[in-house]
Scaffold this motif. Structure first.
Motif, mmCIF file in Angstrom:
data_model
loop_
_atom_site.group_PDB
_atom_site.id
_atom_site.type_symbol
_atom_site.label_atom_id
_atom_site.label_comp_id
_atom_site.label_asym_id
_atom_site.label_seq_id
_atom_site.Cartn_x
_atom_site.Cartn_y
_atom_site.Cartn_z
ATOM 1 N N SER A 325 0.844 -1.190 0.000
ATOM 2 C CA SER A 325 0.000 0.000 0.000
ATOM 3 C C SER A 325 0.882 1.243 0.000
ATOM 4 O O SER A 325 1.967 1.258 0.588
ATOM 5 N N GLN A 382 -5.963 2.899 -5.122
ATOM 6 C CA GLN A 382 -6.084 2.203 -3.841
ATOM 7 C C GLN A 382 -7.154 2.880 -2.999
ATOM 8 O O GLN A 382 -7.267 4.110 -2.992
ATOM 9 N N ASN A 387 -5.209 -5.442 -0.424
ATOM 10 C CA ASN A 387 -5.077 -5.344 -1.869
ATOM 11 C C ASN A 387 -6.061 -6.274 -2.567
ATOM 12 O O ASN A 387 -6.593 -7.213 -1.962
ATOM 13 N N SER A 574 -1.613 1.874 -6.634
ATOM 14 C CA SER A 574 -0.774 0.678 -6.599
ATOM 15 C C SER A 574 -0.303 0.385 -8.019
ATOM 16 O O SER A 574 -1.110 0.104 -8.902
#
Length: 612
Positions: A325, A382, A387, A574
């Protein structure tokens, strides 16, 4: 039960999701085309099964790192530059196979779990030895867990992981090759936690207690000046030589337990070298010149390297969105040091703790603009700490969105005022000014900070930008704690949300946005916590002790929703994991589930060999 491998039980609904989200890259296929790269968000879930080939002994691999380790002590390391090397040197009772996505035996050859899921009995492999030839026994396991991990004087994330149990497991030796863990209650990530590195009792048995000055010798051991022969390991690699500012040279541990099908002891390679390349531009140059054998591409590197794949004898693997992240974090601590001085200026702490202030700045982040201008379209937005590869990821978390007018309105509602000169002042009349820092070796982070400065200065905020060396940044965030606003990232897990738990436990080592818990801040004024932080810790605690997948998922979804409402982190983007790997490397299986960066290649380095 005593399985050879324990599959992760939660992928039945995840694989389809990953395949539907975007295109995939199959191991060994032709390089991806541009349109595949832009949309890719899949992973090794679609790769061909990994079959270990019998390798050829000899040769070396060279990996380029922009930073070298700060320590070789597994329980003092918290940053990626140290862990990238340490993970190659130490083994735990279990390990995660990034190709099969299963927990499998490591130092333990098998285990049994009681019907109430509270007792884990593990059988060690026969004739285990340390790199100095001493036997590795259940006594080392008990010592590691009881005296190192569960030692309040030794700060480590592994202790934080277990703390959600309510009490640390009771760890007992049954006999020299068998150990038993008795838990307070069922614990869903137990087998993952058992991957913690085991340390040699005969080296540390007198170093885990405070001395007359209340200092624990263990915390200073195995630093960068330690002679390599004094660092005793149980993994496939041991330290051969460390040259400050130049390289780390690993060589095979002659007593490592693994052998191939022909009985050859692993690793195959004679050396695994981590080269200090200083920055990404140097890393790219050294890869193109053939000095290194793998490279973690920046988005702008793809157009150049794509043309050189055949002539350079390498392939580019697209593994999908990086599991790490990337975020902006504000120092919200109200703690004071021994001199009764606040860690952070109380005026600025008040801004950073103001939810309206954080929301306003969230609305200044043009993620699509970042993706296109900095990441060349090879990144995704993000919204949460988990994720998309993680089976507990909540895909319904909305983004705050780029809305500068809304940012101005939120600041006005919170009592901030804009002067005629365009300068922002808080309700008490203080000019809004803070320092923004990140690690200097990342061109993407530097460019992102430049864009954020421009956006925040439009609001009337004065931003003093001070990039610094990565290891200096880590020291400031973890030790001096005198930072204000930072752009940084956390390594993430594509499997288990509990690996993020340290950041949500109030006394966790990674609760970086608000450090200063009374348990870790004795003789000093501790910080203060918001109700939502207490609620987040409760959600993570309940999820950890809930075996049922669907119930755990609901709890983690709630946690992500709670995080979104209170914004301790302003998430950015990301980038896609694009890895270039030389064609002469055997038994290489790039996988998003291997970790972050080059760990996605190096996770099974004991099997790597140089093809003849």
């Amino acid at each position: 039960m005593s399985p050879a491998r324990i599959p992760y039980p939660h992928f039945k609904g995840c694989l389809l999701l990953l395949l539907c989200l975007a295109g995939t890259l199959v191991y060994g296929c032709d390089p991806p085309q541009e349109e595949t790269l832009i949309s890719a968000n899949a992973s090794a879930s679609a790769s061909a099964p990994f079959q270990i080939q019998s390798g050829v002994r000899g040769g070396m691999r060279v990996v380029g790192n922009t930073s070298l380790p700060n320590t070789f002590n597994p329980y003092m390391a918290s940053e990626s530059s140290s862990l990238a090397v340490i993970y190659r040197m130490f083994s735990g009772l279990t390990r995660l196979n990034a190709a099969t996505r299963q927990i499998e035996p490591d130092l333990a050859e098998s285990w049994e779990v009681s019907a109430d899921q509270r007792v884990y009995t593990l059988q060690l492999r026969k004739d285990l030895k340390w790199s100095d030839g001493m036997p590795l026994t259940a006594g080392d396991v008990v010592f590691t867990y009881n005296q190192i991990i569960n030692n309040p004087g030794i700060p480590n994330n592994y202790r934080d992981f277990w703390s959600y149990q309510g009490s640390f497991p009771k760890v007992q030796q049954i006999n020299p090759s068998k150990v038993k863990f008795t838990l307070n209650q069922p614990f869903a990530p137990a087998l993952y936690n058992l991957a913690a590195p085991i340390l040699p009792r005969h080296i540390f048995k007198t170093k885990d207690k405070p001395d007359a000055q209340n200092q624990i010798a263990f915390n200073q051991m195995w630093g960068l000046t330690t002679p390599p022969e004094q660092i005793i390991v149980n993994g496939p690699w041991k330290l051969g030589r460390y040259l400050a500012g130049q390289r780390v040279e690993l060589q095979p541990n002659p007593f490592y337990y693994e052998k191939d099908a022909q009985g050859q002891r692993l690793p195959y390679l004679e050396q695994l070298i981590f080269l200090d390349v200083q920055d990404a531009n140097s890393a790219l140059l050294k890869f193109r010149e053939g000095e290194t054998d793998v490279y973690d591409l920046r988005p702008e590197d793809y157009d150049l390297l794509n043309r050189e794949q055949k002539s350079g004898n390498f392939k580019i693997y697209n593994l999908g969105a990086n599991p790490s992240s990337l975020f902006i974090m504000f120092n919200q601590s109200r703690a004071r040091n021994h001199q009764n001085k606040p860690l952070i200026d109380p005026v600025k702490s008040a801004w950073f703790r103001n939810l309206q202030f954080r929301k306003a700045l969230a609305h200044t982040i043009n993620k699509e603009g970042l993706i296109q201008s900095i990441y060349k379209g090879r990144a995704v937005s993000q919204t949460t700490h988990l994720n998309p590869h993680n089976p507990f990821f909540n895909p319904h978390i909305p983004d705050y969105g780029y809305a500068p007018d809304k940012a101005q309105a939120l600041l006005k509602e919170a009592g901030f005022k804009l002067s005629k000169k365009g300068q922002l002042f808080d309700p008490q009349g203080h000019r809004v000014e803070f320092e923004l820092t990140t690690n200097a070796s990342s061109t993407e982070r530097d460019a992102t900070c430049a864009i954020l400065r421009q956006e925040w200065e439009k609001l009337g905020i004065k931003v003093n930008y001070r990039p610094q060396a990565f290891n200096s940044l880590i020291s400031q965030v973890h030790e001096t704690l005198d930072w204000e606003v930072v752009l940084m990232g956390f390594a993430g897990s594509s499997f288990e949300p509990h690996f993020s738990s340290s950041r949500w436990k109030r006394d966790g080592r990674m609760h970086l946005f608000n450090l200063g818990h009374p348990n870790r801040w004795s003789a000093r004024q501790p910080t203060q916590y918001s109700d939502w932080e207490i609620e987040m810790e409760k959600l993570y605690t309940q999820a950890a002790i809930t075996p049922d997948f669907d119930k755990r998922k609901a709890l983690y979804w709630q946690a992500q929703e709670l995080e979104r409402r209170h914004l301790p982190f302003l998430y950015l983007v990301s980038e896609l994991s694009l890895l270039a790997v030389r064609g002469n490397l055997g038994n290489v299986y790039p996988s998003i589930f291997g970790g972050s960066g080059l760990n996605q290649v190096n996770w099974n380095s004991q099997y790597h060999f140089i093809k003849p």
